[in-house]
Structure formats: structure tokens, C-alpha cells
Design a protein around this motif. Structure first.
Motif, PDB file in Angstrom:
ATOM      1  N   THR A 109      -3.554  17.709   3.281  1.00  0.00           N
ATOM      2  CA  THR A 109      -3.994  16.442   2.442  1.00  0.00           C
ATOM      3  C   THR A 109      -3.837  16.686   0.822  1.00  0.00           C
ATOM      4  O   THR A 109      -3.780  17.871   0.391  1.00  0.00           O
ATOM      5  N   ARG A 129       1.388   4.041  -3.164  1.00  0.00           N
ATOM      6  CA  ARG A 129       1.065   5.453  -3.042  1.00  0.00           C
ATOM      7  C   ARG A 129       2.354   6.261  -3.462  1.00  0.00           C
ATOM      8  O   ARG A 129       2.222   7.349  -4.186  1.00  0.00           O
ATOM      9  N   THR A 159     -10.050   4.966  -1.326  1.00  0.00           N
ATOM     10  CA  THR A 159     -11.266   5.746  -0.605  1.00  0.00           C
ATOM     11  C   THR A 159     -10.952   6.280   0.680  1.00  0.00           C
ATOM     12  O   THR A 159     -11.397   7.113   0.912  1.00  0.00           O
ATOM     13  N   LYS A 160      -9.683   5.962   1.263  1.00  0.00           N
ATOM     14  CA  LYS A 160      -9.516   6.470   2.454  1.00  0.00           C
ATOM     15  C   LYS A 160     -10.553   6.478   3.424  1.00  0.00           C
ATOM     16  O   LYS A 160     -10.886   7.347   4.465  1.00  0.00           O
ATOM     17  N   HIS A 161     -11.370   5.433   3.368  1.00  0.00           N
ATOM     18  CA  HIS A 161     -12.689   5.027   4.090  1.00  0.00           C
ATOM     19  C   HIS A 161     -13.608   6.299   4.063  1.00  0.00           C
ATOM     20  O   HIS A 161     -14.312   6.544   4.984  1.00  0.00           O
ATOM     21  N   LYS A 162     -13.685   6.996   2.919  1.00  0.00           N
ATOM     22  CA  LYS A 162     -14.807   8.078   2.594  1.00  0.00           C
ATOM     23  C   LYS A 162     -15.682   7.427   1.600  1.00  0.00           C
ATOM     24  O   LYS A 162     -15.689   6.701   0.674  1.00  0.00           O
ATOM     25  N   LYS A 217       0.972  -1.186  -0.017  1.00  0.00           N
ATOM     26  CA  LYS A 217       0.018  -0.008  -0.169  1.00  0.00           C
ATOM     27  C   LYS A 217       0.799   1.301   0.099  1.00  0.00           C
ATOM     28  O   LYS A 217       0.515   2.102  -0.651  1.00  0.00           O
ATOM     29  N   GLY A 270      -6.760   2.120   0.447  1.00  0.00           N
ATOM     30  CA  GLY A 270      -5.790   3.296   0.067  1.00  0.00           C
ATOM     31  C   GLY A 270      -6.652   4.104  -1.011  1.00  0.00           C
ATOM     32  O   GLY A 270      -5.927   5.175  -0.994  1.00  0.00           O
ATOM     33  N   LEU A 297     -10.834  13.515   0.661  1.00  0.00           N
ATOM     34  CA  LEU A 297      -9.974  13.454  -0.645  1.00  0.00           C
ATOM     35  C   LEU A 297      -9.882  14.757  -1.370  1.00  0.00           C
ATOM     36  O   LEU A 297     -10.724  15.417  -1.136  1.00  0.00           O
TER      37      LEU A 297
END
Length: 347
Positions: free
Chosen positions: A209, A52, A287-290, A48, A285, A260
Motif C-alpha cells: 500500500t 489518484r 479515507t479509503k473507508h478507514k 477518482k 478516495g 493508510l
């Protein structure tokens, strides 16, 4: 060994691929102490982080590809790593294309491109003839590129861009100081649609970010929490010297506002994206949990709020695997339009 800071690790990773005599395996990369990954990390966690890092390097023009045997290699043809020997006509051609990109508000590397152009201009050995310059300035359809061949002019633009970056740094320091002291801020703000307005806010927190800094603040005119991008603020100033006690208490968790890149702006609509089952390991990785994820057959559907459609298209294009935009239709059409623009530029 703990992982090195990302900036240092990225430089080491790029150097490792530039000097590699053969394709590298995942083990070659993770357990090379000179690169700086956490050698105790599980394979999935390492991959992961490496994924990135590959994206970050790709944005800098260094393209790492995955081969059929699951090794990794530098793509010499796609990367900007070789020395260039351009004649004046070729340099002028590159500059003409670059000027069109710098005028595009959605191009993310305008700052770097301007300095690259300054270097190209300084290497121009001899001026073009009037006929050569005319051939470059005017395209097939007769549209002018407004190409300025002056070295001094180009260098002045580069210096101005550098000063603008310095102004952003000063803005950030002032914002962070205001957050610490809880002083009210006033500034002019240009939103994603290009609309200008004056804001007076109670600064609550700053965060970074996707390489950009943001301010979380309570907008005095709307009495709600808003997120403002640092590089869109101008004429920043404190409006008074109120004490901390004058601030109305606000309960918030800044992590709720770190989204994001496309989640900041003045648009607001839901997008639905299909992700194939074979890429399911990338979901966290990506969606970043969004947003929300739902399984549909062997695939996954990602539903996410979009507030900047152009940023969202850039986000989709930056992924190294295919994502299918299901809706809305307008977003699919914008995606196709951007693909055509890339094809037109690079063939």
C-alpha cells in the motif's frame, strides 16, 4: 476498453500532458485510448482514478492543475520537466539543499534524489574555486552543509543506495517464500521512532500500500498480530524448518490490516479532520473507508487513528484540497512546523 495497469497509464498520462498543445478536458483524457483509462467507466469513477493519478504524478514532480473552466493543464513552473542549464555554482547550491533533504528521515524521495545528484555531479564541467565552494558550504548562520564535491564519492553513494534497494527486494522474496511455506522468520527491526529490536515471527501474509510492502505476522514475544514494513527489516533469516502443521491456526482477513500510510508505527492517537461539503465527493478516495465520518453542519469530521504523525502530515500535504486539522493540538503544531520548513526551502 478496460483501464491499463497503473504504471503504464501514469507514463501515458504524463506524455499526453507534455505533448498537449492546449488544456485537456476530462473527456479528452478518459477517451484517449493511448492513455488507457476505462472508457466505459462512469464519470465519478474516472475522476477518482484520475485524481489518484494526479497525486502519483505530483510525487514524481509533474504537476497537473485544474483551471477555472474545469480543464486540466501542466504547470510548467512547478513541474520538473524542462531541461536545466546550471553553472557549477548553481549545481553546488542544488546539491547543498538536496543533502539536507536526504538526511531528513521523513523525506520520501531520498532514493531518487541520490541518483539525481549523481547525474548533477557528472555534469559539473569545472571545479569550484575555494571561495565559491566556501560560499555554498556555509550558510548565512555559519552552519555547514558538509558538501562533498567528489564525483566518485557521489556515484559510490548512489550505487550503495541501489544495492540497498536490491536488498529490500531480496527481503521481500524471502518473506513471501516464508509465508508460502509457513516458516518462522527472525530479523532486526527499526521502528518509526528509530528504536531497534530483534523480532521472531510467524509470517501470515504480505501486502502493498502507498508504494511500500508490509508483512502481517504474529509476534512470538507478544502473541499478537503485528504489521512490519519491509524496508525496516535487516538481517532477515529463517530460524528453523518447521512444517506447516507446527503453526498455530490464525484467523485473519488481511484487508483489515491494509491501512493508510500513517496507520503503521508506534504512536497511537486519534486525529480529527474537517472536510468541507464541497469536497464530499472525495471522501471515499481520501479515507479509503478507514476511521469514522460524521456530518457537522455542512461539513464532515473524519476521526482516524494515527500511528505515525510525520507520515500523517505528509499525507495531508499531498492532498490537492484543504483539510483542517482540528485536534490534537500537537499535530496542528507539527503541521505548521512542516509548512514553515517548506516555505523556508522554497520561499
Amino acid at each position: 476498453m478496460q483501464a491499463l495497469p497503473s504504471e503504464e497509464r501514469l507514463v501515458n498520462l504524463a506524455l499526453a500532458f507534455l505533448s498537449a498543445k492546449r488544456p485537456l478536458t476530462a473527456q479528452d483524457i478518459q477517451f484517449n485510448s493511448q492513455i488507457g483509462y476505462d472508457q466505459d467507466a462512469h464519470e465519478a469513477a474516472f475522476k477518482k482514478m484520475f485524481f489518484r493519478d494526479k497525486q502519483e504524478l505530483a510525487q514524481a514532480g509533474i504537476i497537473i492543475t485544474t483551471r477555472a473552466d474545469n480543464t486540466y493543464a501542466l504547470d510548467d513552473n512547478a513541474s520538473y520537466v524542462s531541461d536545466l542549464d546550471l553553472d557549477p555554482l548553481e549545481i553546488a547550491s542544488v546539491r547543498a539543499i538536496a543533502y539536507s533533504l536526504m538526511d531528513d528521515p521523513n523525506f520520501p524521495l531520498a532514493h531518487d534524489l541520490r541518483f539525481a545528484l549523481a547525474k548533477l555531479t557528472s555534469s559539473l564541467a569545472k571545479p569550484l574555486s575555494s571561495q565559491e565552494e566556501e560560499e555554498i558550504i556555509w550558510g548565512e548562520d555559519g552552519d555547514p552543509f558538509e558538501l562533498d564535491m567528489s564525483r566518485d564519492s557521489e556515484l559510490e553513494k548512489a550505487q550503495a543506495d541501489k544495492k540497498d534497494t536490491g536488498a529490500q527486494d531480496k527481503n521481500l522474496l524471502l518473506v513471501q517464500k516464508a509465508v508460502e511455506d509457513r516458516k518462522f522468520l527472525k530479523f532486526d527491526y527499526t521502528n518509526a521512532s528509530g528504536k531497534n529490536s530483534t523480532k521472531q515471527v510467524e509470517p501470515l501474509a504480505t501486502f502493498s500500500t502507498a508504494g511500500r510492502w508490509y508483512l502481517l505476522a504474529r509476534d512470538s514475544s507478544k502473541d499478537d498480530l503485528r504489521v512490519f514494513r519491509n524496508d525496516r527489516m535487516t538481517f532477515l533469516r529463517q530460524v528453523n524448518t518447521r512444517a506447516k502443521a507446527d503453526f498455530t491456526p490464525v484467523s485473519f482477513d488481511v484487508r483489515d490490516y491494509i491501512g493508510l500510510p500513517f496507520m503503521y508505527g508506534d504512536e497511537s492517537f486519534e486525529a480529527r479532520i474537517k472536510i468541507s461539503a464541497q469536497n464530499s465527493w472525495r471522501l471515499a478516495g481520501l479515507t479509503k473507508h478507514k476511521g469514522e465520518l460524521h456530518a457537522k453542519g455542512d461539513d464532515f469530521i473524519w476521526t482516524i487513528e494515527v500511528k505515525d504523525s510525520h507520515e500523517f502530515i505528509r499525507f495531508i500535504l499531498a492532498q490537492e484540497f484543504d483539510l483542517e486539522i482540528l485536534e490534537p493540538q500537537e499535530l496542528k503544531e507539527l503541521y505548521i512546523e512542516k509548512i514553515k520548513e517548506v516555505y523556508k526551502l522554497h520561499g
